[in-house]
Enzyme design. Structure first.
Site, PDB file in Angstrom:
ATOM      1  N   ASP A  33       0.596  -0.848  -0.175  1.00 13.79           N
ATOM      2  CA  ASP A  33       0.425  -0.106   0.155  1.00 13.79           C
ATOM      3  C   ASP A  33       1.393   1.514   0.181  1.00 13.79           C
ATOM      4  O   ASP A  33       2.029   0.919   0.165  1.00 13.79           O
ATOM      5  CB  ASP A  33      -0.635  -0.186   1.301  1.00 13.79           C
ATOM      6  CG  ASP A  33      -1.723   1.292   1.584  1.00 13.79           C
ATOM      7  OD1 ASP A  33      -2.198   1.941   0.483  1.00 13.79           O
ATOM      8  OD2 ASP A  33      -2.036   2.007   2.453  1.00 13.79           O
ATOM      9  N   ASP A  35       0.000   5.005   0.599  1.00  7.43           N
ATOM     10  CA  ASP A  35      -0.382   5.737   1.557  1.00  7.43           C
ATOM     11  C   ASP A  35      -0.356   5.268   3.558  1.00  7.43           C
ATOM     12  O   ASP A  35      -0.930   4.564   3.597  1.00  7.43           O
ATOM     13  CB  ASP A  35      -2.029   7.191   2.230  1.00  7.43           C
ATOM     14  CG  ASP A  35      -2.039   7.007   0.702  1.00  7.43           C
ATOM     15  OD1 ASP A  35      -0.742   7.831   0.312  1.00  7.43           O
ATOM     16  OD2 ASP A  35      -3.059   7.782  -0.158  1.00  7.43           O
ATOM     17  N   GLY A  77      -8.161   4.371   3.340  1.00 11.90           N
ATOM     18  CA  GLY A  77      -7.899   2.605   2.200  1.00 11.90           C
ATOM     19  C   GLY A  77      -8.315   2.378   1.478  1.00 11.90           C
ATOM     20  O   GLY A  77      -8.478   1.958   0.529  1.00 11.90           O
TER      21      GLY A  77
END
Length: 259
Positions: A33, A35, A77
């Site tokens: 991922d 961020d 997310g």
């Protein structure tokens, strides 16, 4: 601690307190991922969401007020518009979905999401961004070892963030919000984005790792069948990440860097 039938699969969740962590270089591939995992842009996102929703809730008379917990429960997310709809729904508020081209003044899911993105983009371009040192050290090590690595991010700003952070060239595959919209991939926590990332990287999820800091992202990677789901606790809570499917949780990716 016992290992399963393939590298990186652990029979029981483990945490960073245990002395042994798997060597990620031994896996088929690693998908990250963005961020909160590679870059501290999650802090910028949190600030942008808080500013926008605090003002919106106040002007619309929505109760209870926006809190930091709302970010982790409904926004973190997820793709931007899905997050807006999810949070408004938690307050029993429904507005038209609208269109991604909606102006920031539009009282639609897309307009509200675009309002937030304007704040985010302004801060990013003014202040810049740098990767977490531990994350940079890990991706450099994986790259040097020839381990395939990619990015799976719900953000439509992922390409810009990676470029500004100076790490875009490490990743031959980036599955972001733009790709998701084009390919019709469902937002995290659905498995679509991580499954697509593994397919594009040419790796078997069962023999690969996914690295996430968000509740929805961990659930997405677990649902996509990744043999190792690494949770990075930047505030989402280690136990919550384990409960949602993380194999193990660390505070920082420097834990995986061998010296």
């Amino acid at each position: 601690m016992t290992r399963g039938s393939h590298p990186g699969h652990y029979a029981e969740p483990v945490t960073a307190e245990l002395p042994e962590l798997p060597d990620l270089r031994a896996l088929d591939g690693v998908l990250f991922d963005l961020d909160g995992v590679l870059t501290p842009t999650a802090d910028v996102h949190m600030h942008a969401w808080q500013s926008m929703f605090t003002e919106l809730f106040s002007s619309w008379g929505i109760e209870p007020p926006y809190t930091e917990d709302d970010y982790f429960r409904y926004l973190d997310g997820k793709q931007r518009y899905d997050g807006v709809a999810s949070l408004l729904r938690s307050r029993d508020v429904e507005v038209p979905w609208g269109d991604p081209s909606d102006p920031i003044t539009a009282d639609t899911v897309c307009g509200i999401g675009n309002r937030k993105n304007e704040v985010f983009a302004r801060v990013l371009r003014t202040d810049g961004i740098a990767p977490y040192p531990g994350s940079l050290a890990l991706i450099e090590q994986l790259h040097a070892a020839g381990t395939p690595i990619g990015v799976v991010s719900s953000s439509k700003n992922a390409e810009e963030v990676l470029t500004i952070a100076g790490i875009r060239d490490f990743f031959p595959v980036v599955v972001d919000g733009v790709v998701s919209a084009r390919e019709g991939l469902r937002s995290k926590p659905a498995p679509d984005m991580f499954a697509a990332g593994a397919r594009m990287l040419g790796v078997d999820p069962a023999r690969s790792a996914a690295v996430e800091d968000a509740h929805s992202g961990v659930a997405s990677a677990a649902a996509a069948g990744f043999g190792l789901v690494v949770g990075v606790d930047r505030g989402a809570g280690a136990q919550a990440l384990l409960d949602l499917g993380a194999t193990l949780v660390v505070d920082d990716l420097s834990a995986f860097v061998t010296r």
